[in-house]
Scaffold this motif. Structure first.
Motif, short mmCIF file in Angstrom:
data_model
loop_
_atom_site.label_atom_id
_atom_site.label_comp_id
_atom_site.label_asym_id
_atom_site.label_seq_id
_atom_site.Cartn_x
_atom_site.Cartn_y
_atom_site.Cartn_z
N SER A 24 0.84 -1.36 0.17
CA SER A 24 0.01 0.49 -0.43
C SER A 24 1.00 1.15 0.35
O SER A 24 0.79 2.37 0.69
N THR A 25 1.63 1.01 -0.77
CA THR A 25 2.87 2.51 -0.62
C THR A 25 2.49 3.57 -1.66
O THR A 25 1.44 2.28 -3.26
N ALA A 26 2.75 4.76 -2.08
CA ALA A 26 1.94 5.93 -2.38
C ALA A 26 2.73 5.19 -4.13
O ALA A 26 2.20 6.01 -4.43
N SER A 27 4.18 5.32 -3.82
CA SER A 27 4.84 5.05 -4.91
C SER A 27 5.42 4.29 -5.17
O SER A 27 5.02 2.96 -4.82
N LYS A 28 6.30 3.77 -6.26
CA LYS A 28 6.54 2.21 -6.59
C LYS A 28 8.30 1.90 -6.39
O LYS A 28 8.38 3.13 -5.46
N ILE A 29 8.08 0.64 -6.46
CA ILE A 29 9.00 -0.11 -4.92
C ILE A 29 10.73 0.40 -5.67
O ILE A 29 10.97 0.56 -5.10
N PHE A 30 11.05 1.05 -6.89
CA PHE A 30 12.09 1.26 -7.42
C PHE A 30 12.37 3.34 -7.84
O PHE A 30 13.02 3.28 -8.81
N SER A 31 11.53 3.31 -7.62
CA SER A 31 10.89 4.72 -8.29
C SER A 31 9.63 5.53 -8.35
O SER A 31 8.91 4.58 -6.79
N THR A 55 19.63 5.00 -16.06
CA THR A 55 18.83 4.78 -14.95
C THR A 55 19.18 3.59 -13.54
O THR A 55 19.61 3.03 -14.12
N LEU A 56 19.00 3.75 -12.62
CA LEU A 56 18.94 3.23 -10.94
C LEU A 56 18.27 3.09 -10.23
O LEU A 56 17.42 4.48 -9.99
N PRO A 57 17.75 2.20 -10.50
CA PRO A 57 16.63 1.51 -9.04
C PRO A 57 16.99 2.44 -7.80
O PRO A 57 18.00 1.86 -7.07
N VAL A 58 15.62 2.21 -6.88
CA VAL A 58 15.87 2.93 -4.92
C VAL A 58 15.30 2.27 -4.80
O VAL A 58 14.56 2.92 -4.51
N LEU A 59 15.72 1.41 -3.86
CA LEU A 59 14.58 1.15 -3.29
C LEU A 59 13.95 1.77 -1.97
O LEU A 59 14.23 2.80 -1.08
N ASN A 60 12.14 1.78 -2.11
CA ASN A 60 11.05 2.18 -1.43
C ASN A 60 10.91 1.84 0.16
O ASN A 60 10.91 0.50 0.32
N ARG A 61 12.02 2.37 0.58
CA ARG A 61 11.54 1.91 2.60
C ARG A 61 10.00 1.31 2.99
O ARG A 61 9.96 1.02 3.79
N GLY A 62 9.56 2.14 2.67
CA GLY A 62 8.36 1.52 2.73
C GLY A 62 7.81 0.68 2.56
O GLY A 62 6.75 -0.34 3.11
N VAL A 64 9.78 -1.73 2.30
CA VAL A 64 10.23 -3.10 3.23
C VAL A 64 9.53 -2.81 5.46
O VAL A 64 9.66 -3.79 5.17
N GLU A 65 8.65 -1.60 5.19
CA GLU A 65 8.47 -1.74 6.93
C GLU A 65 7.61 -2.55 6.49
O GLU A 65 7.19 -3.12 7.42
N ARG A 66 6.33 -2.45 5.52
CA ARG A 66 4.94 -3.91 5.31
C ARG A 66 5.70 -5.22 4.84
O ARG A 66 5.16 -6.02 5.90
N ALA A 67 7.08 -5.04 4.37
CA ALA A 67 7.44 -6.69 4.64
C ALA A 67 7.57 -6.59 5.80
O ALA A 67 7.37 -8.08 6.23
N ILE A 68 8.76 -6.23 6.60
CA ILE A 68 8.82 -5.85 7.94
C ILE A 68 7.86 -6.87 9.45
O ILE A 68 7.20 -7.62 10.28
N ARG A 69 6.36 -5.92 8.81
CA ARG A 69 4.96 -6.01 9.47
C ARG A 69 4.86 -7.12 9.12
O ARG A 69 4.28 -8.18 10.14
N PHE A 70 4.87 -7.78 7.71
CA PHE A 70 3.78 -8.76 7.06
C PHE A 70 4.79 -10.13 8.16
O PHE A 70 4.82 -11.12 9.41
N GLY A 71 6.27 -9.90 8.22
CA GLY A 71 7.11 -11.45 8.87
C GLY A 71 6.37 -11.06 10.16
O GLY A 71 6.79 -12.33 11.05
N LEU A 72 6.72 -10.16 11.16
CA LEU A 72 6.13 -9.69 12.18
C LEU A 72 4.62 -10.47 13.35
O LEU A 72 4.88 -11.70 13.89
N GLY A 155 6.72 -2.03 -11.98
CA GLY A 155 7.51 -0.76 -10.94
C GLY A 155 6.51 -1.63 -9.91
O GLY A 155 7.21 -0.60 -8.50
N THR A 156 5.58 -1.39 -9.75
CA THR A 156 4.58 -1.39 -8.80
C THR A 156 5.11 -2.71 -7.33
O THR A 156 5.72 -3.89 -8.21
N PRO A 157 5.27 -2.31 -6.05
CA PRO A 157 5.87 -3.30 -5.24
C PRO A 157 5.12 -4.18 -5.02
O PRO A 157 3.49 -4.36 -4.90
N LEU A 158 5.24 -5.26 -5.07
CA LEU A 158 5.02 -6.67 -4.19
C LEU A 158 5.52 -7.44 -2.63
O LEU A 158 6.53 -7.18 -3.05
#
Length: 484
Positions: A24-31, A55-62, A64-72, A155-158
């Motif tokens: 549920s991020t507002a922007s894509k995973i690497f842009s 062009t170079l990808p930059v990881l979306n911090r949000g 990662v945090e959603r993945a951490i939340r699921f893992g916990l 590029g949508t984060p999954l």
């Protein structure tokens, strides 16, 4: 804990799920491109999404945090170091010619999901959950026999959640998927909209004779409803058994389900991981997740469904099954707690939510958030059952009136419909005397030891009072008059 085996035509069904959860991020995973749904084709695809030179990808911090939340939430290990890899394959809607995903070291490792099939508790272990980018979308309609490509989704984060092959029926797979769907929405990491592709199910299905090695699996892709999931699995299982019984071998394949015909059909042969030629993405450094980051995310998480269900069992006296139903979604849990606060009767609230409320919601295909009867109204209705103002049957009539919008005041509806229970003991005793006098045969049969005769007398008493007598009071006074 693996699910218990159920044989179908002498075969054991083996099912594992891969769920693609759009984060549920507002922007894509690497842009920085928007992930908003419904934009005009190819208006949300940046040079980074298209992997244009330079062009170079930059990881979306949000993400990662959603993945951490699921893992916990599922009790998994959140890897302190994980690697992004390139998954190489050609498809028209994959602009880079590869997909950035995770392979050898995913961000979430292990975990488990608990759920109920009927009143039987099941546990399915997870293999992993990894971050990756989505591909674009091929459009085949309204293009005069040609196909169009929309790269807005590219590029949508999954978060791809992979289960162990521990499910043994379409019904089990469906309840697992429903539980996972509710959990990611509860955590706020996904909006859960299956029609828009926010939560997609890929189902791996194989069959085998009990005790034999796993059979060859076929993967049913992109199921976007729970009803389709059950139908697709049931059809595929019977198709595979027919093939084996006719002496043919199952070929590993990716298949699609046609909801109009209720059939699966092969789309392409299924690749193995070696065919994708995974290698670490040279443009992305390893993802490092410090313990402090995990602790901060943990501190921001809502109360988990399993924790809340345990609280409902301990504090409210609900059964494990009832508590699981009350926590099947955050909206249901909030409704239950709000209604309970009004009437102080948790078990009755749970019964009504699983009974009349659920029945009406299902018949009208509504979510609980759209219930015309609010938690406050349901709580007020239950209060009138508790204090003896109305019977259960009368309460159902009031509920139907509330649901259909006849009124919004419980007491006013009870009064208007004449549903108040008789509270005058003297009047009730007079009516019971008349019932006993008119039903001497039932009286004699009861005194001769026939318990059914007592129920007949209760029925006659309720009929004489037009259902307005309190059944408990009728029972008590009748027993007293009959000397029971």
């Amino acid at each position: 804990m693996a699910s218990s085996s159920k044989l179908i035509r002498g075969y054991e069904v083996v099912i594992g799920l891969e769920n693609h959860v759009q984060l549920s991020t507002a922007s894509k995973i690497f842009s920085g491109s928007s992930t908003a749904f419904g934009a005009a084709p190819n208006t949300q695809a940046s040079p980074v999404d298209l992997a244009l030179p330079g062009t170079l990808p930059v990881l979306n911090r949000g993400a990662v945090e959603r993945a951490i939340r699921f893992g916990l939430a599922v009790g998994a290990k959140v890897a302190p170091l994980s690697i992004f890899a390139r998954k190489n394959y050609f498809y028209p809607d994959l602009p880079k010619g590869y997909q950035i995903s995770q392979f050898e070291i995913p961000v979430v490792q292990g975990g488990r999901v608990e759920f109920f099939v009927g009143d039987e508790k099941k546990v399915v272990n997870l293999t992993r959950a990894h971050l990756e980018e989505d591909a674009g979308k091929s459009l085949h309609e309204d293009y005069h026999g040609q196909s169009g490509i929309d790269l807005n989704r590219a590029g949508t984060p999954l978060l791809e959640i992979v289960s162990e092959p521990e499910m043994r029926s379409g019904a089990e797979a469906c309840e697992y998927a429903k539980t996972l769907h509710a959990l990611v929405m509860w955590l706020g990491i996904c909006d859960g909209n299956m029609q828009e592709g926010s939560f997609r199910c890929d189902v791996n299905v194989s069959v085998r004779k009990p005790g034999e090695p796993y059979g060859t699996r076929r993967e049913i892709k992109n199921l976007n409803s729970f009803r389709n999931l059950i139908q697709a699995v049931d059809y595929e299982v019977n198709w595979q058994i027919d093939e084996i019984e006719d002496g043919r071998k199952i070929q590993q394949a990716t298949v699609l389900f046609n909801p109009d015909t209720g059939e699966t059909r092969a789309m392409r042969s299924k690749e193995d991981s070696a065919d994708y030629r995974y290698f670490p993405d040279p443009d992305l450094p390893p993802l490092l997740i410090a313990p402090k980051w995990v602790e901060r995310v943990k501190g921001e998480m809502p109360e988990l469904p399993s924790v809340m269900a345990a609280r409902f069992e301990q504090q409210d006296g609900l059964t494990a099954y009832d508590a699981a139903i009350m926590t099947q979604s955050l909206a249901t849990a909030r409704f239950y707690e709000a209604a309970k606060q009004v009437c102080g009767a948790p078990k009755l609230v749970a019964n009504w939510l699983m009974g009349e409320v659920s029945r009406r919601l299902n018949s009208e295909e509504r979510e609980i958030e759209a219930s015309p009867v609010s938690p406050a109204l349901l709580g007020a209705l239950i209060q009138r059952i508790q204090d003896g103002t109305i019977s259960n049957n009368a309460a159902k009539q009031v509920f139907e009136a509330l649901w259909s919008g006849e009124g919004s005041d419980v007491d006013a509806l009870i009064e208007a419909k004449g549903l108040k229970q008789m509270s005058d003991t003297g009047e009730l005793e007079r009516i019971l005397d008349e019932v006993l006098a008119a039903n001497q045969k039932s009286v004699d049969e009861f005194r001769a030891g026939k318990d059914k005769a007592f129920n007949a007398l209760v029925g006659q008493a309720m009929k004489a009072t037009k259902g307005k007598a309190n059944p408990a009071a009728v029972n008590e006074l009748l027993k007293k008059k009959l000397g029971a």
